[in-house]
Design an enzyme around this catalytic site. Structure first.
Site, short mmCIF file in Angstrom:
data_model
loop_
_atom_site.label_atom_id
_atom_site.label_comp_id
_atom_site.label_asym_id
_atom_site.label_seq_id
_atom_site.Cartn_x
_atom_site.Cartn_y
_atom_site.Cartn_z
N ASP A 11 -0.94 -0.60 -0.14
CA ASP A 11 -2.14 -1.75 0.41
C ASP A 11 -3.11 -1.01 1.04
OD1 ASP A 11 -2.55 -4.32 1.45
OD2 ASP A 11 -1.63 -3.60 3.11
N SER A 12 -4.08 -1.65 1.89
CA SER A 12 -4.94 -1.10 2.35
C SER A 12 -4.46 -0.32 4.02
CB SER A 12 -6.07 -2.02 3.04
OG SER A 12 -5.53 -3.16 3.72
N CYS A 74 -1.12 -5.68 -2.30
CA CYS A 74 -2.28 -6.17 -1.79
C CYS A 74 -3.01 -7.23 -2.75
CB CYS A 74 -3.17 -5.08 -1.59
SG CYS A 74 -4.89 -5.18 -1.13
N GLU A 153 -4.06 -5.50 12.29
CA GLU A 153 -4.08 -3.93 12.40
C GLU A 153 -4.37 -3.52 13.78
OE1 GLU A 153 -3.49 -1.56 9.92
OE2 GLU A 153 -3.07 -2.79 8.33
N CYS A 185 -2.71 -12.83 1.63
CA CYS A 185 -2.90 -11.45 1.98
C CYS A 185 -1.65 -11.08 2.46
CB CYS A 185 -3.92 -11.19 3.24
SG CYS A 185 -4.20 -9.92 4.00
N HIS A 187 -0.75 -9.00 4.80
CA HIS A 187 -0.74 -9.17 6.07
C HIS A 187 -0.30 -10.55 6.84
CE1 HIS A 187 -3.26 -5.44 5.88
NE2 HIS A 187 -2.87 -5.09 6.95
#
Ligand code: DGL
Length: 265
Positions: A11-12, A74, A153, A185, A187
């Protein structure tokens, strides 16, 4: 029976850890490698070309580390790079985070579903496109919610600011009448409690669990060998290691393992 291999996830940043956690519940014996591309976070605001480039390098890294199953943890990368990755690495098995969720929506009784996603995911129209192939009777309304990833984040998950921003998005008139909501997403599952507080009667789809169940089902159907009575280790890599990232991984996911930096060429 096949040899024990590793599952690679990427993932990012932190988001894919929601998928890793769900996967650890159902396949604890399988060794895993997690890669967070913190140097290029957020993916959701990047072009498809950029996301494809990052994803190709990460998958090559995971392949060299012995992973033969890749979970694209992701949505932005699943949407932008999923097909290219499958073509580029024919010897690897890929699981993206979109198809299992779409399949569960298609099998359910939903009438109108809200999808929250990054700009890249919403722009791709992959959710409505794949859903319409399976079931034309579910109306899917997509809403880009780009402020949510930076808030998570940056450690604002439990702040009033996150709630305010989420309220702003969930009050969008386009979501009127939805019966459930997809965190499009990886997250966003971290926002479940907040979202349920704002939208009381709307069902929150537990996307990471759905993805993990799909991986488990496939794993079992392949009769893959597990390491009996032993938890598989997970190795953690990032492209840019910062104190704040490791602190958040610890406080949000209880990950105390050390993170290694791997900058990819
Ligand atoms: N967690 C990722 C996703 O599912 C990426 C979010 C981002 O970096 O913008 O889309």
């Amino acid at each position: 029976m096949k040899k024990v291999h590793k599952i690679g996830l990427f993932d990012s940043g932190l988001g894919g850890l929601t998928v890793l956690k769900a996967l650890e519940e159902v396949l604890p014996q399988v060794p895993k490698i997690y890669y967070g591309d913190t140097l290029h976070l957020p993916y959701g605001d990047k072009s498809d070309e950029a996301i494809i480039g990052y994803s190709l390098r990460i998958v090559e890294f995971l392949r060299q580390k012995g992973c033969d199953v890749i979970v694209i943890a992701c949505n932005s990368a699943s949407a932008a790079a999923g097909a290219v990755l499958e073509q580029s690495f024919p010897s690897l098995i890929f699981v993206n985070v979109i198809d299992p969720v779409v399949a569960s929506l298609a099998d359910g009784n939903e009438k109108k579903v809200g999808l929250l996603g990054t700009r890249a995911t919403v722009r791709s129209e992959e959710y409505p496109r794949r859903l319409s192939v399976l079931n034309n009777n579910v109306e899917l309304v997509s809403l880009p919610t780009p402020l949510l990833v930076p808030l998570i984040e940056d450690g604002f998950l439990r702040s009033g600011i996150a709630e305010q921003v989420l309220r702003h998005y969930l009050n969008s008139p386009s979501l009127n009448g939805i019966t459930s909501i997809v965190p499009g997403c990886t997250h966003y599952p971290l926002l479940k409690e907040l979202a349920q507080k704002v939208l009381k009667d709307v069902r929150w789809i537990d996307a990471p669990e759905i993805v993990a169940a799909q991986v488990k089902q496939w794993w079992d159907s392949e009769s893959r060998l597990n390491q009996p009575n032993k938890n598989g280790e997970t190795e953690f890599f990032v492209s840019d290691k910062t104190e704040s990232f490791m602190e958040l991984a610890q406080s949000t996911f209880g990950i105390s393992a050390s993170w290694e930096t791997a900058v990819l060429p």
